[in-house]
Design an enzyme around this catalytic site. Structure first.
Site, mmCIF file in Angstrom:
data_model
loop_
_atom_site.group_PDB
_atom_site.id
_atom_site.type_symbol
_atom_site.label_atom_id
_atom_site.label_comp_id
_atom_site.label_asym_id
_atom_site.label_seq_id
_atom_site.Cartn_x
_atom_site.Cartn_y
_atom_site.Cartn_z
ATOM 1 N N MET A 34 -12.185 -0.563 3.220
ATOM 2 C CA MET A 34 -13.567 -0.669 2.752
ATOM 3 C C MET A 34 -13.752 -0.256 1.287
ATOM 4 O O MET A 34 -14.889 -0.231 0.813
ATOM 5 C CB MET A 34 -14.480 0.189 3.640
ATOM 6 C CG MET A 34 -14.518 -0.250 5.090
ATOM 7 S SD MET A 34 -15.528 0.829 6.148
ATOM 8 C CE MET A 34 -17.176 0.511 5.506
ATOM 9 N N GLU A 35 -12.668 0.046 0.574
ATOM 10 C CA GLU A 35 -12.827 0.568 -0.786
ATOM 11 C C GLU A 35 -11.882 -0.008 -1.837
ATOM 12 O O GLU A 35 -12.238 -0.053 -3.029
ATOM 13 C CB GLU A 35 -12.655 2.102 -0.784
ATOM 14 C CG GLU A 35 -13.689 2.878 -0.018
ATOM 15 C CD GLU A 35 -13.377 3.010 1.467
ATOM 16 O OE1 GLU A 35 -14.316 3.158 2.257
ATOM 17 O OE2 GLU A 35 -12.172 2.943 1.822
ATOM 18 N N ASP A 52 -5.009 1.860 12.647
ATOM 19 C CA ASP A 52 -5.370 1.125 13.855
ATOM 20 C C ASP A 52 -4.887 -0.321 13.761
ATOM 21 O O ASP A 52 -4.737 -0.874 12.674
ATOM 22 C CB ASP A 52 -6.886 1.153 14.085
ATOM 23 C CG ASP A 52 -7.674 0.701 12.877
ATOM 24 O OD1 ASP A 52 -8.032 -0.481 12.824
ATOM 25 O OD2 ASP A 52 -7.928 1.541 11.983
ATOM 26 N N GLU A 85 -9.439 12.221 5.152
ATOM 27 C CA GLU A 85 -8.374 11.796 4.248
ATOM 28 C C GLU A 85 -8.090 12.859 3.200
ATOM 29 O O GLU A 85 -6.924 13.109 2.861
ATOM 30 C CB GLU A 85 -8.769 10.472 3.596
ATOM 31 C CG GLU A 85 -8.868 9.326 4.580
ATOM 32 C CD GLU A 85 -9.574 8.105 4.023
ATOM 33 O OE1 GLU A 85 -9.388 7.013 4.599
ATOM 34 O OE2 GLU A 85 -10.328 8.237 3.032
ATOM 35 N N GLY A 145 -6.899 -0.735 8.502
ATOM 36 C CA GLY A 145 -6.538 -1.432 9.725
ATOM 37 C C GLY A 145 -5.492 -2.491 9.445
ATOM 38 O O GLY A 145 -5.513 -3.145 8.392
#
Length: 209
Positions: free
Chosen positions: A151-152, A175, A12, A58
């Site tokens: 996740m963050e 995704d 990233e 996602g």
């Protein structure tokens, strides 16, 4: 104006650099703890006026496709419960939803990326990475209107909420979960085809702050 940008993965960070963003970028590492530590250190040492979290996510919505951009009007946890049956998915002492900064959202209203659709809505966060369609269904049972999962974002939002720092999360969809194998393939293909051009939306926001 001093801006801090937090990204979880080296991929990233490289994509941000390709889009012309290499100032104020912090590599946090993946997951909520790493994200929260990076945000806290950034605030205490660098004193940014704004923090933006950039990265991939996602999709949890059939209208949100690979390469699309999701701007988080709100962020929330999907893997937290402190025991209160009336407050599932709520961190004790925090709101269930962390609100994005209104000024940053107003700037995001005017951006566009060629070949990419921009969505605004809820991003949810947990320490999981493409588990299964059943897990997606569980997350959507908690948040039926969620557009994306990462996740963050909510962890950084919680730290910014604590320190009263304006925050925005911008996620590029890497995704979709039509099947477990398809999701892994779309994630791999994303980095080969879509990542660099998709991160240009953040550059537009930075240029207009």
């Amino acid at each position: 104006m001093k801006l801090g940008i937090i990204a979880a993965m080296e991929k990233e960070v490289r994509a941000l650099a390709h889009a012309g963003i290499d100032q104020g970028v912090v590599l946090s590492g993946m997951g909520k703890v790493n994200a929260a530590m990076a945000a806290t250190k950034l605030i205490l040492l660098e004193h940014p006026q704004y923090i933006i979290n950039s990265g991939v996510a996602g999709s949890l919505n059939s209208n949100v496709k690979v390469g699309n951009v999701v701007i988080g009007t709100q962020t929330a946890y999907h893997d937290v419960w402190c025991g209160d049956p009336d407050n599932i998915a709520t961190m004790d002492g925090c709101p269930r939803y962390f609100q994005a900064d209104k000024h940053l959202l107003s700037i995001a209203d005017n951006i566009s990326v060629n070949g990419s659709t921009i969505h605004k809505g809820l991003i949810i966060t947990g320490d999981q990475f493409y588990i299964s369609q059943q897990e997606d269904a569980r997350q959507l049972s908690l948040y039926p209107n969620a557009l994306a999962c990462d996740m963050e974002s909510a962890a950084i939002a919680q730290v910014c909420h604590h320190f009263n720092i304006p925050f925005l999360s911008i996620r590029v969809i890497s995704d979709v979960h039509t099947s477990d194998n398809d999701q892994k393939e779309s994630y791999t293909s994303f980095w080969e085809q879509a990542a660099h051009t998709s991160f240009e939306c953040l550059k537009q926001i930075i240029d207009n702050i």
